[in-house]
Design an enzyme around this catalytic site. Structure first.
Site, PDB file in Angstrom:
ATOM      1  N   ARG A  13      81.221 -12.992 -42.574  1.00  0.00           N
ATOM      2  CA  ARG A  13      81.776 -11.754 -42.029  1.00  0.00           C
ATOM      3  C   ARG A  13      81.000 -11.371 -40.769  1.00  0.00           C
ATOM      4  O   ARG A  13      79.774 -11.401 -40.759  1.00  0.00           O
ATOM      5  CB  ARG A  13      81.676 -10.634 -43.067  1.00  0.00           C
ATOM      6  CG  ARG A  13      82.253  -9.303 -42.595  1.00  0.00           C
ATOM      7  CD  ARG A  13      82.272  -8.277 -43.717  1.00  0.00           C
ATOM      8  NE  ARG A  13      80.943  -7.906 -44.166  1.00  0.00           N
ATOM      9  CZ  ARG A  13      80.699  -7.149 -45.241  1.00  0.00           C
ATOM     10  NH1 ARG A  13      81.704  -6.717 -45.986  1.00  0.00           N
ATOM     11  NH2 ARG A  13      79.462  -6.844 -45.581  1.00  0.00           N
ATOM     12  N   ARG A  56      77.300 -11.781 -46.063  1.00  0.00           N
ATOM     13  CA  ARG A  56      77.041 -10.516 -45.356  1.00  0.00           C
ATOM     14  C   ARG A  56      76.022 -10.760 -44.250  1.00  0.00           C
ATOM     15  O   ARG A  56      74.812 -10.743 -44.504  1.00  0.00           O
ATOM     16  CB  ARG A  56      76.543  -9.459 -46.339  1.00  0.00           C
ATOM     17  CG  ARG A  56      77.531  -9.147 -47.468  1.00  0.00           C
ATOM     18  CD  ARG A  56      76.964  -8.042 -48.371  1.00  0.00           C
ATOM     19  NE  ARG A  56      77.892  -7.684 -49.429  1.00  0.00           N
ATOM     20  CZ  ARG A  56      77.878  -8.203 -50.654  1.00  0.00           C
ATOM     21  NH1 ARG A  56      76.985  -9.125 -50.960  1.00  0.00           N
ATOM     22  NH2 ARG A  56      78.753  -7.806 -51.564  1.00  0.00           N
ATOM     23  N   CYS A 106      87.040  -9.830 -52.671  1.00  0.00           N
ATOM     24  CA  CYS A 106      85.610  -9.815 -52.943  1.00  0.00           C
ATOM     25  C   CYS A 106      85.199  -8.386 -53.278  1.00  0.00           C
ATOM     26  O   CYS A 106      85.885  -7.426 -52.924  1.00  0.00           O
ATOM     27  CB  CYS A 106      84.809 -10.331 -51.757  1.00  0.00           C
ATOM     28  SG  CYS A 106      85.111  -9.436 -50.219  1.00  0.00           S
ATOM     29  N   ASN A 128      85.656  -2.906 -52.729  1.00  0.00           N
ATOM     30  CA  ASN A 128      84.784  -1.715 -52.785  1.00  0.00           C
ATOM     31  C   ASN A 128      85.237  -0.651 -51.785  1.00  0.00           C
ATOM     32  O   ASN A 128      85.429   0.519 -52.134  1.00  0.00           O
ATOM     33  CB  ASN A 128      83.330  -2.105 -52.501  1.00  0.00           C
ATOM     34  CG  ASN A 128      82.748  -2.990 -53.586  1.00  0.00           C
ATOM     35  OD1 ASN A 128      83.370  -3.202 -54.616  1.00  0.00           O
ATOM     36  ND2 ASN A 128      81.557  -3.507 -53.362  1.00  0.00           N
ATOM     37  N   ASP A 129      85.377  -1.053 -50.516  1.00  0.00           N
ATOM     38  CA  ASP A 129      85.771  -0.073 -49.502  1.00  0.00           C
ATOM     39  C   ASP A 129      87.229   0.352 -49.653  1.00  0.00           C
ATOM     40  O   ASP A 129      87.565   1.509 -49.430  1.00  0.00           O
ATOM     41  CB  ASP A 129      85.526  -0.630 -48.095  1.00  0.00           C
ATOM     42  CG  ASP A 129      84.159  -0.230 -47.559  1.00  0.00           C
ATOM     43  OD1 ASP A 129      83.676   0.862 -47.916  1.00  0.00           O
ATOM     44  OD2 ASP A 129      83.566  -1.002 -46.788  1.00  0.00           O
ATOM     45  N   GLU A 146      90.465  -3.433 -45.939  1.00  0.00           N
ATOM     46  CA  GLU A 146      89.607  -2.398 -46.515  1.00  0.00           C
ATOM     47  C   GLU A 146      90.143  -1.000 -46.228  1.00  0.00           C
ATOM     48  O   GLU A 146      89.809  -0.044 -46.924  1.00  0.00           O
ATOM     49  CB  GLU A 146      88.194  -2.492 -45.917  1.00  0.00           C
ATOM     50  CG  GLU A 146      87.535  -3.838 -46.076  1.00  0.00           C
ATOM     51  CD  GLU A 146      86.246  -3.914 -45.279  1.00  0.00           C
ATOM     52  OE1 GLU A 146      85.178  -3.710 -45.868  1.00  0.00           O
ATOM     53  OE2 GLU A 146      86.316  -4.172 -44.062  1.00  0.00           O
ATOM     54  N   ARG A 205      81.468   6.106 -52.499  1.00  0.00           N
ATOM     55  CA  ARG A 205      80.959   5.385 -53.667  1.00  0.00           C
ATOM     56  C   ARG A 205      79.445   5.454 -53.798  1.00  0.00           C
ATOM     57  O   ARG A 205      78.889   5.055 -54.815  1.00  0.00           O
ATOM     58  CB  ARG A 205      81.414   3.922 -53.635  1.00  0.00           C
ATOM     59  CG  ARG A 205      81.021   3.142 -52.393  1.00  0.00           C
ATOM     60  CD  ARG A 205      81.808   1.832 -52.322  1.00  0.00           C
ATOM     61  NE  ARG A 205      81.680   1.167 -51.047  1.00  0.00           N
ATOM     62  CZ  ARG A 205      80.854   0.154 -50.828  1.00  0.00           C
ATOM     63  NH1 ARG A 205      80.103  -0.308 -51.804  1.00  0.00           N
ATOM     64  NH2 ARG A 205      80.789  -0.421 -49.644  1.00  0.00           N
ATOM     65  N   HIS A 265      65.765  -0.585 -49.359  1.00  0.00           N
ATOM     66  CA  HIS A 265      65.070  -1.875 -49.427  1.00  0.00           C
ATOM     67  C   HIS A 265      64.884  -2.326 -50.868  1.00  0.00           C
ATOM     68  O   HIS A 265      65.048  -3.500 -51.194  1.00  0.00           O
ATOM     69  CB  HIS A 265      63.705  -1.770 -48.744  1.00  0.00           C
ATOM     70  CG  HIS A 265      63.784  -1.915 -47.253  1.00  0.00           C
ATOM     71  ND1 HIS A 265      62.733  -1.622 -46.426  1.00  0.00           N
ATOM     72  CD2 HIS A 265      64.783  -2.315 -46.438  1.00  0.00           C
ATOM     73  CE1 HIS A 265      63.081  -1.840 -45.170  1.00  0.00           C
ATOM     74  NE2 HIS A 265      64.331  -2.259 -45.163  1.00  0.00           N
TER      75      HIS A 265
END
Length: 759
Positions: A506, A470, A675, A627-628, A604, A638, A363
């Protein structure tokens, strides 16, 4: 020897400083191994020499005076080879060097082990004996184990600054680097303020009470006080984030409710237990359950429960949190940062956050990104309780903390912070200008969003659309699945805020390190498990409701694009397309006249790279999740600080895979975007533009820097740079090549500071 080792470690950890720790080690190791000599040599990075820093058995007047280079003596040999050396007669070895001031000529046998921390040689631990003999395997293993323990002690000493003054001429190691997980991008230079737990639940004893009503009254008073604190902190952050982000404080308020934690504590009090003991019992039970869960998101909730418990206990004990002084440029450090800790720092003083525990989906990390505060999570090796008041650098790009930075490093990062400030001040000029190279090539720059706070920053920075919204973020800050109506309102606000610019939404991407408290996913290997499209295809009721909400939200705006995550083959894509068409038909049957929006696939998974043309044939656009894709290509988690240095989006395999995707998508006449963190790195963005990506989507914070750099580089230069790095087989050499090339063009000021350091 295990018992002996345990006792030595406990004694060393209790030492007041490094000098005392070294003294304990040489004394106890000599006793444990029955040897005549035990010595520690530390590598002084300024002179690159191994300096005798502690000894039992040699002449102590030699401490700090005797030293040798890595190519000198047996100690230098152990350090340079980075492996133990076991000699029956040391003086017969060709590398033996005699130091008259040590008095070591009396000792024949030699056993040395390197002291290594995170691949860096820090020193050498040595034992010696008078008689000629070979030390056995058990003795060698013990010394190696002891040297590994010593490495951690020295690293902590570096971090806290207690190693200073131990080197030659009063000089010592000035800085230490600790690796964690990027929580929120950016860099910060400031002063550490350590927040210790306000109250220790673990030491609260059991106690029977006769006046149960009085205890209930005390507990209810504490409940109301903490509730008031939560509301005050939420209001305090009102100027820094929107209502949707502040909803995280509602999670705390729900925990305090009579139907949740508050009610459970009251029930235990009614059995005759005093309020503090009842609170400890309930909180401990909840924390244990959460910490045992495989699900990463649910494990994070243990920290929230502990924070609530500590706050309640502080009121029950009639104590408030420790009185903290917040200097300008405060970097907040804690074992487990909580959202409430952020709100307690006076506005304008917080520049960075460091949490020993937690991940990028804690959070506090979500809030930090919303507030634009550079953050590093999961810095497991940081001796956090000892760093209060020292200088720190937070590198939120690479997930690194640097303690006691030297002047050069401070200046480097301070320059980066100042550049970011200057770029921010010049946003109005950049915002109205297109991202266009000097020779006229247009490169649309889009943003990644999830919180409504992202919208304002994106618009201030001149984003040309949303490359990735997201949708899991609104799901994560609720305690149940949001209804179709609730989702519609959230999506409509996002679409309307950017209209007429495109917004790429997404579909729900949970699993891996992104899970919902009300929809637990417990797996041995979540990143290779049930996540992304795999979850929503197995639960078409979730997918259909979300798709219907998206479609209805786009009515009259028509700027929606739908993106499908974690696609690994054409069969998954075909199933998803079928459900989207079904939802579209249902929405139109209900009277909502919306065209079918463009549909895209996220690349990904490595399998999708090699099926790019087959996938591109069935969709309207392609989007790479850098990233993925990097994570899966390199087999590196990661979010794991232990292997964070292996995660590198400039790895040659990643660059080659990206080129395959662009060429394959274009061969089918489909646009392709990217992205993730890579798109927001200015130097990497030059390579992506040269590869042929049609748009880049990034964190809004990075957009002006990327735009500034791309406006300086023409396409022939970008193509030449790409051709040069595609022939290189080492990511570090690629970093250096990028830096040198940009420097030759007078553009190096936008390269990440960590890249400058590594090169």
């Amino acid at each position: 020897m295990l018992g002996t080792l345990r006792k030595i470690v406990q004694e060393v950890n209790a030492a007041k400083d490094l000098r005392a720790a070294l003294g304990i080690i040489v004394l106890r190791v000599r006793e444990a191994m029955g040897s005549q000599v035990c010595s520690v040599y530390l590598l002084d990075p300024e002179t690159n020499r191994f300096v005798l820093m502690a000894t039992e058995g040699l002449n102590k007047k030699a401490i700090g005076k005797v030293s040798m280079a890595p190519n000198e003596g047996l100690v230098g040999l152990v350090g340079s080879r980075e492996e133990p050396l076991n000699l029956e007669h040391a003086s017969e070895h060709p590398r033996y060097r005699y130091f008259s001031e040590t008095g070591e000529e009396r000792y024949a046998s030699f056993l040395g082990a390197p002291i290594i921390h995170h691949r860096r040689v820090m020193g050498v631990l040595v034992i010696q004996q008078k008689e000629r003999r070979q030390f056995d395997e058990g003795e060698e293993a013990f010394l190696v184990t002891m040297s590994a323990q010593l490495a951690g002690v020295i690293a902590h000493a570096e971090a806290t600054g207690s190693i200073r003054g131990l080197g030659r001429q009063g000089k010592g190691i000035q800085e230490a680097r600790f690796v964690g997980v990027p929580g929120a991008p950016g860099a910060a230079v400031g002063t550490a303020v350590v927040v210790l737990p306000p109250a220790d639940l673990e030491v609260v004893p059991d106690k029977t009470v006769s006046d149960i009503e009085a205890e209930l009254g005390l507990f209810n008073t504490a409940l109301e006080a903490v509730r008031a604190d939560m509301r005050t902190l939420s209001d305090k952050l009102a100027t820094q984030m929107r209502k949707e982000e502040r909803a995280l404080f509602d999670v705390y308020l729900m925990m305090l409710d009579e139907s949740a934690l508050g009610g459970e504590v009251s029930k235990v009090i009614r059995t005759g237990q005093w309020a503090q003991g009842a609170l400890r019992q309930v909180v401990t039970d909840h924390v244990k359950r959460f910490e045992l869960m495989d699900d990463a998101y649910l494990r994070e909730r243990a920290a929230d429960v502990k924070d609530i418990g500590r706050r309640l206990l502080a009121y029950l004990q009639q104590e408030r949190q420790q009185t903290l002084t917040y200097p300008d440029k405060t970097i907040l450090v804690s074992e487990e940062l909580s959202p409430t800790m952020l709100g307690e720092v006076p506005e304008g003083k917080l520049v960075g956050l460091v949490s020993v525990l937690g991940s990028s989906n804690s959070h506090v990390a979500i809030l930090a990104r919303a507030m634009g505060v550079p953050t590093v999570m999961g810095v497991v090796d940081l001796p956090y309780s000892k760093v209060d008041g020292i200088n720190l650098i937070v590198d939120g790009y690479r997930g690194e903390i640097i303690t006691n930075p030297g002047a050069v490093l401070r200046d480097q990062y301070a320059a980066v912070v100042e550049q970011e400030r200057q770029i921010s001040e010049g946003l109005d000029v950049l915002r109205t200008l297109p991202c266009e190279t000097p020779d006229g090539h247009r490169m649309p720059l889009w943003v990644n969003t999830g919180l409504m706070a992202d919208v304002v920053r994106a618009q201030e920075r001149g984003a040309e659309g949303v490359g990735l919204y997201r949708t899991e973020v609104p799901f994560m800050i609720k305690e149940r699945f949001p209804s179709e109506k609730e989702q519609l309102a959230i999506y409509r606000e996002q679409l309307a805020a950017f209209h007429p610019l495109p917004v790429t939404m997404r579909s729900l991407d949970i699993g891996g390190d992104k899970c919902l408290s009300y929809f637990p996913i417990n797996e041995q290997n979540p990143f290779l498990g049930w996540r992304g499209i795999r979850v929503t295809l197995d639960h078409p009721e979730i997918f259909l409701v979300q798709t219907r909400a998206m479609l209805k939200a786009s009515e009259g705006l028509n700027n929606l694009r739908i993106l499908l995550p974690m696609i690994s083959g054409t069969h998954e894509l075909e199933e998803a397309l079928h459900l989207i068409h079904r939802a579209w038909g249902e929405v139109r049957d209900e009277g909502t006249d919306v065209p079918l929006p463009p549909i895209g696939v996220m690349i990904e998974v490595p399998a999708a790279v090699y099926q790019i043309r087959e996938l591109a044939q069935q969709v309207d656009f392609i989007s790479v999740g850098s990233n993925d894709l990097t994570q899966y290509l390199l087999a590196v988690d990661r979010n794991n600080p232990r292997v964070a240095d292996l995660y590198d989006f400039l790895h040659p395999a990643v660059l080659q895979a990206l080129k395959l995707v662009v060429d394959g998508a274009h061969a089918e006449g489909k646009p392709v975007s990217i992205c993730g963190e890579m798109a927001g790195d200015p130097a990497a963005a030059v390579l992506l533009m040269a590869m042929g990506f049609d748009s880049l989507s990034m964190n809004a914070t990075n957009l002006p820097k990327v735009k500034w750099l791309l406006r300086q580089v023409d396409m022939p230069t970008a193509h030449a740079l790409l051709a040069k790095v595609m022939c290189i087989d080492n990511p570090q050499v690629i970093y250096s090549t990028l830096q040198l090339s940009l420097r030759s063009l007078g553009l190096s000021r936008l390269v990440k500071p960590s890249v400058v350091i590594q090169s």
